[in-house]
Design an enzyme around this catalytic site. Structure first.
Site, short mmCIF file in Angstrom:
data_model
loop_
_atom_site.label_atom_id
_atom_site.label_comp_id
_atom_site.label_asym_id
_atom_site.label_seq_id
_atom_site.Cartn_x
_atom_site.Cartn_y
_atom_site.Cartn_z
N CYS A 58 20.44 27.33 -6.12
CA CYS A 58 21.85 26.85 -5.07
C CYS A 58 22.25 27.61 -4.54
O CYS A 58 22.87 29.14 -5.18
CB CYS A 58 22.36 26.68 -6.77
SG CYS A 58 24.26 25.93 -6.71
N CYS B 125 26.15 28.12 -4.42
CA CYS B 125 26.80 29.35 -5.51
C CYS B 125 26.00 29.92 -6.86
O CYS B 125 25.16 30.32 -6.33
CB CYS B 125 28.05 28.41 -6.12
SG CYS B 125 27.69 26.33 -7.56
N CYS C 74 24.75 26.75 -9.42
CA CYS C 74 24.19 26.06 -10.18
C CYS C 74 22.90 25.65 -10.94
O CYS C 74 21.69 26.22 -10.33
CB CYS C 74 24.29 24.65 -8.93
SG CYS C 74 25.41 24.39 -9.21
#
Lengths: 216, 208
Positions: free
Chosen positions: B103, B106, B108
């Site tokens: 990700c 961020c 995820c």
């Protein structure tokens, strides 16, 4: 926003370092903070897109020097302040051991947090269709990474419609829309430096994409 | 260390405690709910869940078909689901294709099957590099892939959370589901490692 969080493709961060015997949480406060964030989102204080955007709005220097849960802590404070739930001055006083006990807040309205929505229109794009990720540079939250903007790929999967994070993060409504699995060749993204035999897959919302015209 | 010599973690601990006490007094969170969430992610939700899914797919072809068709539904058959697992897509490694998950924006990650992500997964080093030079990053992490193997990198940029279905190791023909699950590492389900051999699984390295 073209923030420091959007690191895909950047140079300079060095080797990937693995931590030996890493625990789920390194300290007690990390675990409790993790729970607080999830419980706050669960009772409908803000939403996950607002929370992510609060992390992104940290200054670039803070983003890189804070620990992961240090960023979460700062973002939770921002979210609680902006949602009118806890003011920073209240937290400052409480941290000093001052201030009165807090009064009960209005009962929240819990949300499932699920992002899936029904939309009445059919998907605009189909599997196999060539598309271009638009060159968008919104100042607010977006899930279109910089490294894909302006680049051409092919639709490989049509996902359901989901809440659109760009608007949901900023109180401008859910505006649900389809998302698509899009495959990009490495050379399209990284040029002659690309590693051979590699490809990127991203999941991109419909409004991030445009058809590639025959002449284009 | 004097009482004024607080490191960042001490300052964070005090700040987090102040927020927690305010949220409790306001009636927005209950301490026992906080305890329950922490306990869940420390004890019940982790890569052992994903390992069961993989072992089932290795032993039951019909399950594997369902898993690749609709990961969320097939994973729910084994009782796993919840936050960050509302839309799981399973991508299968073969001798021709290797999948790896990231990700970039961020952190995820498919919580119900893998638990919370390790620090390296959340680091700018991994997030910045694995999209641009996956073969080099995997080799550095101990996974050298043949040049003819295509690497697909999945950036979790929307609601999909990805689980890699690794290839079943050679020499595991006679094993049952539980023994196979012991071979399945967290890293193999992110795509930065391979499953362990049955002999290595008897002395597992907790960091993979």
């Amino acid at each position: 926003m073209n923030g420091i969080h959007d690191v895909g493709g950047m140079h300079g961060f060095g080797a990937v370092r693995k931590e030996a015997d890493e625990p789920v949480f390194h300290t007690r406060w990390e675990g409790r903070l993790f729970a607080l964030v999830n419980l706050c989102l669960g009772v409908g204080i803000g939403n996950i897109d607002r929370f992510r955007h609060a992390i992104e709005r940290l200054s670039p220097a803070s983003y890189l020097t804070e620990s992961y849960y240090g960023r979460w802590l700062a973002a939770l404070e921002t979210l609680l302040e902006e949602e009118g739930v806890v003011r920073r001055s209240e937290t400052d006083a409480r941290e000093r051991g001052e201030g009165p006990p807090a009064a009960m807040a209005p009962a929240p309205s819990p949300t499932s947090g699920a992002a899936r929505r029904r939309v009445d229109t059919p998907p605009r794009f189909a599997v196999g269709q060539p598309v271009r990720a638009r060159n968008l540079n919104p100042p607010g939250h977006t899930r279109l990474p910089r490294y894909a903007r302006g680049k051409c790929g092919v639709i490989v999967r049509v996902h359901p419609a989901w809440v659109f994070p760009d608007t949901n993060a900023q109180g401008r409504g859910e505006n649900p829309q389809y998302a698509y699995g899009v495959r990009f060749g490495a050379e399209e993204l990284w040029g002659p430096e690309a590693e051979p035999g590699t490809a990127m897959h991203l999941d991109l919302f419909e409004s991030y994409l445009e058809p590639v015209s025959d002449e284009g | 260390m004097s009482e004024y010599d607080h490191g960042p973690s001490d300052r964070h601990a005090l700040r987090a405690e102040a927020l927690e006490s305010l949220l409790r007094e306001k009636g927005l969170v209950q301490p026992e709910m906080i305890d329950a969430v922490v306990r869940q992610y420390e004890q019940d939700i982790g890569p052992m869940n994903g390992a069961q899914v993989v072992a089932r797919a290795w032993t039951d072809p019909a399950y594997k078909q369902r898993l690749l068709h609709d990961g969320t539904e097939a994973i729910a058959e084994l009782g796993f689901g919840g936050p960050q697992g509302e839309h799981i897509v399973v991508v299968e490694n073969t001798s021709a294709v290797h999948n790896v998950v990231v990700c970039t924006l961020c952190s995820c990650y498919p919580w119900p099957v893998l638990g919370l992500p390790p620090s390296w997964y959340k680091s700018p080093a991994y997030r910045s590099r694995v999209v641009r030079e996956p073969r080099a990053v995997l080799a550095e992490m101990g996974l050298a892939l043949k040049p003819e193997v295509e690497i697909r990198v999945w950036d979790s940029s929307s609601e999909v959370r990805y689980l890699v279905l690794p290839q079943r190791p050679a020499g595991t023909e006679g094993l049952g589901e539980a023994e196979l699950a012991a071979c399945v590492t967290r890293d193999s389900m992110i795509g930065v490692g391979q499953p362990m051999s049955p002999s290595a699984a008897e002395h597992p390295d907790p960091d993979v």
